[in-house]
Design a protein around this motif. Structure first.
Motif, PDB file in Angstrom:
ATOM      1  N   LYS A  53       0.832  -1.197   0.000  1.00 53.24           N
ATOM      2  CA  LYS A  53       0.000   0.000   0.000  1.00 53.24           C
ATOM      3  C   LYS A  53       0.873   1.257   0.000  1.00 53.24           C
ATOM      4  CE  LYS A  53      -1.910  -1.122   3.919  1.00 53.24           C
ATOM      5  NZ  LYS A  53      -1.168  -2.342   4.251  1.00 53.24           N
ATOM      6  N   SER A  54       1.852   1.255   0.898  1.00 51.26           N
ATOM      7  CA  SER A  54       2.712   2.444   0.958  1.00 51.26           C
ATOM      8  C   SER A  54       3.474   2.618  -0.344  1.00 51.26           C
ATOM      9  CB  SER A  54       3.702   2.324   2.115  1.00 51.26           C
ATOM     10  OG  SER A  54       3.026   2.219   3.334  1.00 51.26           O
ATOM     11  N   VAL A  55       3.949   1.511  -0.895  1.00 42.71           N
ATOM     12  CA  VAL A  55       4.713   1.603  -2.148  1.00 42.71           C
ATOM     13  C   VAL A  55       3.836   2.185  -3.251  1.00 42.71           C
ATOM     14  CG1 VAL A  55       5.895   0.279  -3.925  1.00 42.71           C
ATOM     15  CG2 VAL A  55       6.294  -0.249  -1.528  1.00 42.71           C
ATOM     16  N   TYR A 174      -2.437  10.156   2.101  1.00 38.84           N
ATOM     17  CA  TYR A 174      -2.169   9.973   3.532  1.00 38.84           C
ATOM     18  C   TYR A 174      -1.718   8.547   3.784  1.00 38.84           C
ATOM     19  CZ  TYR A 174      -5.406  13.992   4.134  1.00 38.84           C
ATOM     20  OH  TYR A 174      -6.050  15.196   4.080  1.00 38.84           O
ATOM     21  N   ASP A 175      -0.534   8.373   4.339  1.00 36.66           N
ATOM     22  CA  ASP A 175      -0.105   7.024   4.712  1.00 36.66           C
ATOM     23  C   ASP A 175      -0.449   6.797   6.179  1.00 36.66           C
ATOM     24  OD1 ASP A 175       0.908   4.532   4.730  1.00 36.66           O
ATOM     25  OD2 ASP A 175       2.985   5.094   4.282  1.00 36.66           O
ATOM     26  N   GLU A 176      -1.394   5.918   6.426  1.00 34.81           N
ATOM     27  CA  GLU A 176      -1.810   5.576   7.791  1.00 34.81           C
ATOM     28  C   GLU A 176      -2.008   6.820   8.643  1.00 34.81           C
ATOM     29  OE1 GLU A 176      -1.427   2.165   8.996  1.00 34.81           O
ATOM     30  OE2 GLU A 176      -0.369   1.277   7.317  1.00 34.81           O
ATOM     31  N   PRO A 177      -2.959   7.684   8.271  1.00 37.34           N
ATOM     32  CA  PRO A 177      -3.069   8.965   8.994  1.00 37.34           C
ATOM     33  C   PRO A 177      -3.527   8.805  10.437  1.00 37.34           C
ATOM     34  CG  PRO A 177      -4.902   8.696   7.469  1.00 37.34           C
ATOM     35  CD  PRO A 177      -3.961   7.565   7.208  1.00 37.34           C
TER      36      PRO A 177
HETATM   37 MG   LIG Z   1       2.855   1.079   4.872  1.00 39.42          MG
END
Ligand SMILES: [Mg+2]
Ligand SMILES: Nc1ncnc2c1ncn2[C@@H]1O[C@H](COP(=O)(O)OP(=O)(O)OP(=O)(O)O)[C@@H](O)[C@H]1O
Lengths: 254, 268
Positions: A53-55, A174-177
């Motif tokens: 997901k982050s990638v 937003y990454d894991e806000p």
């Molecule tokens: Mg991640």
């Protein structure tokens, strides 16, 4: 608490992801991802730990380069742009890092002023006003002269959000806000997402924290084994029959 | 038998890994250097950041350089004074001390100290910015980490390493004079006169010229290891370690190469 908003009525395609493949060594993190992101929507990427997901989010502003496929933003393919050409994209698409990623040698004010100094010709006074008004949006105007190390984790994240929205971008990633935040800070951040949505800003969220996010998101994409396994509105996703998806949502498997 | 086999295998594995690491370093640091050179000549320019680094990396190193140079001057004067006394050569002390400090000890010891203080500082700072995603944030905000982070440090070291070396030369020779006076009974007037008449300008310039390269080595190596830091705080420690060891070794190696080159040039 926060309220659900209507789906955007007329859909304008903003970001078009086509056939993304990404390998780390011989492990395929993305194995052919197609996804459309529409202007003004809140889209949530969901999936187990390590599903990329982050990638994927990083790829959307060229922090990561897929091995195959393309990501169209307007008529430009983000995947083939140079760092120099990406500057324009990065003024229009902002990224909120998981822990804020504030510059720890700069005060809160200088952190927020950073993008303004880099991309605008505003005077010191105008910069100060912009910084104060943006900080008040996240409820932190009192912390303007503090250093990041003086702030709690939740406050750091809200300052991170403020720094990302100060240039008034069209899209915010937003990454894991909300992961690991207390209910108060979580609600603050969800409120910001909704307020920005009212101004037509598009948001893409990555999260494990579905229960918080379901109240703000329009659509949800579920990543599994490098592909989008399910895609739909929050309601549709909640009621989908896919056992893998339901296992993930109920927390029984990932 | 089994054990010997194991050790041979281990030896070659280490050797291979080290060579691979070296190749990576050579390629990566040269690429970083070229990118920095390009960034130096394209706007925007961040003069303020350069000044800040000159202060942090250069001026804040003065006391370290001062102490190193002063003790070097003391030691050289003592060693040569008592050593040469045996052959009745005590009066050569000013020449020998001056020349060895200007040509060799001033530049090399100063830069080795800077490799320890500045190289480790650069690698640790950039490394921790990297693992806390601050470097990513610089890129995500539409700015260039090479311009903001690398270039100011490289330019600051290009300026400060030679300046600190000049300072070290003066302090070292001064230290030599103090010991000559107090321990060896050499008249300071004689010391200064000898120093000025026997030293050549090239002794000084060759020594200082080397330090441009040393300054570059220290800063580029520190930035290189900082920027490729992965793996949290442990990774930062490792990056710092690599940066200091690599730049110190490179300084010693290039010192030999340049010294040889300078003597060839001087003989022509
Ligand atoms: Mg991640
Ligand atoms: N720079 C990298 N080098 C090697 N592997 C990487 C790199 N970045 C990510 N990966 C791998 O890619 C996979 C996906 O990573 P990613 O961070 O996108 O996961 P994620 O879905 O965000 O997980 P989480 O929910 O835990 O944050 C992981 O298995 C990770 O090990």
């Amino acid at each position: 608490m926060v309220q659900r908003h209507e789906q955007p009525t007329e859909l304008e395609l903003l970001i078009k992801i086509r056939g993304i493949k990404k390998f780390f060594g011989d492990k395929a993190v993305h194995d052919g991802i197609d996804l459309d992101i529409y202007r003004g929507e809140v889209l949530t990427l969901m999936g187990g730990s390590g599903t990329g997901k982050s990638v994927l989010l990083r790829s959307l502003i060229g922090l990561e380069h897929p091995d195959q496929g393309s990501i169209f933003f307007g008529n430009k393919d983000i995947c083939v742009l140079s760092e120099q050409q990406l500057i324009d994209v990065r003024k229009r698409i902002a990224y909120v890092f998981q822990y804020g990623a504030l510059f720890d040698s700069l005060t809160v004010k200088e952190n927020l002023a950073y993008p303004l100094r880099a991309h605008t010709q505003l005077s010191e006074e105008e910069i100060h006003h912009r910084v104060v008004s943006t900080l008040s949006k996240v409820g932190l105007e009192k912390s303007i002269d503090l250093l990041p190390s003086d702030l709690s984790g939740g406050m750091q994240r809200r300052v991170g959000v403020a720094r990302s929205i100060i240039l008034e971008p069209e899209v915010i990633l937003y990454d894991e806000p909300t992961t690991g935040l207390d209910p108060y800070n979580t609600r603050q951040i969800l409120n910001i997402i909704l307020q920005l949505k009212d101004h037509g800003v598009t948001s893409v969220l990555v999260t494990h924290d579905m229960h918080a996010i379901f109240s703000v998101t329009d659509r949800v994409a579920f990543l599994k084994d490098g592909k989008i396994r399910a895609l739909g509105t929050a309601k549709e996703i909640e009621h989908m029959k896919d056992p893998v998806l339901q296992g993930f949502i109920s927390g029984e498997s990932w | 038998m089994q054990q010997t086999k194991y050790f041979i295998f281990y030896f070659f594995e280490r050797l291979f890994k080290t060579l691979w690491h070296l190749l990576n370093f050579a390629g990566g640091s040269v690429a970083l250097l070229l990118n920095s050179v390009r960034a130096i000549f394209t706007p925007p320019f961040y003069f303020g950041l350069f000044v800040e680094q000159c202060y942090k990396l250069g001026l804040r190193s003065c006391s370290l350089v001062f102490i190193t140079a002063l003790s070097t001057g003391f030691v050289m004067s003592l060693q040569f004074g008592y050593g040469l006394e045996r052959f009745g050569g005590k009066l050569y002390v000013p020449k020998v001390v001056g020349m060895s400090i200007m040509r060799e000890l001033g530049p090399v010891l100063t830069c080795l100290m800077l490799a320890g203080r500045v190289g480790s500082g650069i690698a640790a700072e950039i490394g921790s910015m990297n693992v806390t995603q601050q470097i990513d944030a610089i890129r995500a905000l539409g700015t260039d980490p090479i311009k903001r982070i690398v270039v100011p440090r490289v330019l600051a070291m290009l300026l400060m390493a030679p300046l600190l070396t000049v300072f070290a030369d003066l302090v070292g020779i001064g230290g030599g004079m103090i010991i000559s006076m107090s321990e060896l009974n050499i008249n300071p007037d004689f010391y200064i006169y000898e120093g000025i008449t026997s030293l050549k300008v090239t002794d000084f310039t060759f020594g200082v010229t080397k330090t441009f390269l040393f300054g570059l080595l220290i800063s580029v190596t520190g930035c290189y290891y900082g920027l490729r830091t992965t793996g949290g705080t442990q990774g930062v420690g490792q990056a710092t370690n690599y940066a200091v060891v690599t730049s110190s070794i490179l300084i010693v190696i290039f010192d030999f190469i340049l010294t040889k080159l300078f003597w060839i040039l001087e003989k022509i």
